[in-house]
Design a protein around this motif. Structure first.
Motif, short mmCIF file in Angstrom:
data_model
loop_
_atom_site.label_atom_id
_atom_site.label_comp_id
_atom_site.label_asym_id
_atom_site.label_seq_id
_atom_site.Cartn_x
_atom_site.Cartn_y
_atom_site.Cartn_z
N GLY A 57 0.84 -1.19 0.00
CA GLY A 57 0.00 0.00 0.00
C GLY A 57 0.87 1.24 0.00
O GLY A 57 2.11 1.17 0.02
N MET A 58 0.19 2.40 -0.04
CA MET A 58 0.93 3.64 -0.23
C MET A 58 1.81 4.01 0.95
O MET A 58 2.99 4.31 0.77
N ARG A 59 1.30 4.01 2.15
CA ARG A 59 2.09 4.50 3.28
C ARG A 59 3.30 3.62 3.58
O ARG A 59 4.43 4.11 3.68
N LEU A 60 3.09 2.33 3.71
CA LEU A 60 4.21 1.44 4.00
C LEU A 60 5.13 1.33 2.78
O LEU A 60 6.35 1.23 2.92
N GLY A 61 4.56 1.38 1.59
CA GLY A 61 5.38 1.36 0.38
C GLY A 61 6.30 2.57 0.31
O GLY A 61 7.49 2.45 0.02
N LEU A 62 5.75 3.75 0.61
CA LEU A 62 6.58 4.97 0.60
C LEU A 62 7.62 4.94 1.72
O LEU A 62 8.75 5.40 1.53
N ALA A 63 7.26 4.40 2.87
CA ALA A 63 8.23 4.27 3.95
C ALA A 63 9.37 3.34 3.53
O ALA A 63 10.55 3.60 3.83
N THR A 64 9.04 2.29 2.81
CA THR A 64 10.05 1.36 2.32
C THR A 64 10.96 2.04 1.31
O THR A 64 12.19 1.89 1.37
N MET A 65 10.38 2.81 0.40
CA MET A 65 11.20 3.55 -0.58
C MET A 65 12.10 4.57 0.12
O MET A 65 13.26 4.74 -0.25
N ALA A 66 11.56 5.26 1.11
CA ALA A 66 12.35 6.25 1.85
C ALA A 66 13.53 5.57 2.55
O ALA A 66 14.65 6.09 2.54
N LEU A 67 13.28 4.41 3.14
CA LEU A 67 14.35 3.67 3.80
C LEU A 67 15.40 3.25 2.78
O LEU A 67 16.61 3.41 3.01
N TYR A 68 14.98 2.73 1.64
CA TYR A 68 15.90 2.30 0.59
C TYR A 68 16.77 3.47 0.11
O TYR A 68 17.99 3.35 -0.01
N LEU A 69 16.13 4.60 -0.16
CA LEU A 69 16.88 5.77 -0.62
C LEU A 69 17.81 6.31 0.46
O LEU A 69 18.92 6.76 0.15
N ALA A 70 17.39 6.25 1.71
CA ALA A 70 18.25 6.69 2.81
C ALA A 70 19.47 5.78 2.91
O ALA A 70 20.60 6.26 3.12
N GLU A 71 19.26 4.48 2.75
CA GLU A 71 20.39 3.54 2.78
C GLU A 71 21.38 3.89 1.66
O GLU A 71 22.60 3.90 1.88
N GLY A 72 20.85 4.16 0.48
CA GLY A 72 21.71 4.54 -0.64
C GLY A 72 22.43 5.85 -0.41
O GLY A 72 23.61 6.00 -0.72
N ALA A 73 21.70 6.84 0.14
CA ALA A 73 22.30 8.15 0.41
C ALA A 73 23.43 8.04 1.42
O ALA A 73 24.41 8.80 1.35
N LEU A 74 23.30 7.10 2.35
CA LEU A 74 24.35 6.90 3.35
C LEU A 74 25.55 6.14 2.80
O LEU A 74 26.55 5.96 3.51
N GLY A 75 25.46 5.70 1.57
CA GLY A 75 26.59 5.04 0.95
C GLY A 75 26.55 3.53 0.96
O GLY A 75 27.51 2.88 0.53
N LEU A 76 25.46 2.94 1.42
CA LEU A 76 25.35 1.49 1.36
C LEU A 76 25.19 1.06 -0.10
O LEU A 76 24.52 1.75 -0.88
N PRO A 77 25.77 -0.05 -0.50
CA PRO A 77 25.73 -0.46 -1.91
C PRO A 77 24.40 -1.12 -2.29
O PRO A 77 24.33 -2.31 -2.59
N VAL A 78 23.33 -0.34 -2.30
CA VAL A 78 22.00 -0.88 -2.57
C VAL A 78 21.53 -0.61 -3.99
O VAL A 78 20.55 -1.20 -4.44
N PHE A 79 22.22 0.27 -4.72
CA PHE A 79 21.79 0.65 -6.06
C PHE A 79 22.42 -0.24 -7.11
O PHE A 79 23.46 -0.85 -6.89
N GLN A 80 21.78 -0.27 -8.28
CA GLN A 80 22.29 -1.06 -9.39
C GLN A 80 23.67 -0.56 -9.80
O GLN A 80 23.89 0.63 -9.96
N GLY A 81 24.61 -1.49 -9.95
CA GLY A 81 25.94 -1.13 -10.41
C GLY A 81 26.88 -0.60 -9.36
O GLY A 81 28.03 -0.37 -9.64
N THR A 82 26.41 -0.38 -8.13
CA THR A 82 27.31 0.14 -7.10
C THR A 82 28.05 -1.03 -6.48
O THR A 82 27.54 -2.13 -6.46
N PRO A 83 29.26 -0.87 -5.98
CA PRO A 83 30.02 0.36 -5.82
C PRO A 83 30.82 0.75 -7.06
O PRO A 83 31.45 1.80 -7.06
N GLU A 84 30.75 -0.04 -8.12
CA GLU A 84 31.54 0.30 -9.31
C GLU A 84 31.19 1.69 -9.84
O GLU A 84 32.05 2.39 -10.37
N LYS A 85 29.93 2.10 -9.74
CA LYS A 85 29.50 3.39 -10.28
C LYS A 85 29.45 4.47 -9.22
O LYS A 85 28.95 5.56 -9.47
N GLY A 86 29.90 4.19 -8.04
CA GLY A 86 29.89 5.19 -6.98
C GLY A 86 28.81 4.93 -5.96
O GLY A 86 27.94 4.09 -6.16
#
Length: 189
Positions: A57-86
């Motif tokens: 649903g919307m609220r928990l889904g958005l909370a999940t996306m926010a957590l994922y993006l926060a993990e990425g912003a903190l430098g955890l290798p959660v994004f596609q191609g990382t850490p090779e791409k930064g």
């Protein structure tokens, strides 16, 4: 005096936190799983975004996306191609930044529909997923157009992904009712 929280509320909050963590882990894993389609290799991230939004649903889904993006912003290798791409904010401001913003918008659209019961019907949730996918691609292409120009944005940021994204959307729409039943059977939704 601060009122004590009820055990039911504490249980519900801890369950939602666990689901958000599981969802962000699924997103990170889906960034690493690629499928060789022509003309490009695609990850399963949009599939995971659509399925999480339809199941949570919307609220928990958005909370999940926010957590994922926060993990990425903190430098955890959660994004596609990382850490090779930064890592971190530099990666988020790069060519994939618009798609990451699109994940949030797609989650809001699909999650809103799921909150209204559309997730029980593959055709209805599929229509919401299509709207979410179009918004995701539009944001991704808009950011690429800022960085590289409109022609390159479509040629490299939209066109090659259409076939794979349609396939992932169809699979996510078919699995959405299953995910809802699974969460309901575990008393999580």
């Amino acid at each position: 005096m601060i009122p004590a929280r009820s055990p039911a509320l504490a249980s519900r909050l801890s369950t939602r936190a666990a689901l958000a963590l599981a969802g962000s882990a699924l997103l990170a894993l889906s960034a690493r799983v690629t499928v060789p389609l022509w003309p490009v290799e695609v990850s399963l991230q949009t599939f995971a975004v659509l399925l999480i939004a339809s199941a949570f649903g919307m609220r928990l889904g958005l909370a999940t996306m926010a957590l994922y993006l926060a993990e990425g912003a903190l430098g955890l290798p959660v994004f596609q191609g990382t850490p090779e791409k930064g890592l971190g904010l530099a990666y988020m401001a790069g060519p994939t930044g618009g798609y990451l913003a699109g994940f949030v918008v797609a989650t809001a659209i699909v999650g809103w529909a799921a909150d209204r019961g559309w997730g029980r019907n593959p055709l209805r949730i599929g229509a919401a997923m299509l709207a979410g996918e179009l918004a995701l691609l539009a944001l991704g292409a808009a950011w690429l157009a800022v960085l590289f120009g409109p022609a390159q944005a479509f040629a490299y940021g939209v066109g090659p992904f259409i076939l794979g994204d349609i396939q992932k959307l169809a699979l996510a729409a078919l699995l959405a009712p299953v995910a809802l039943r699974l969460l309901a059977s575990m008393h999580l939704r």
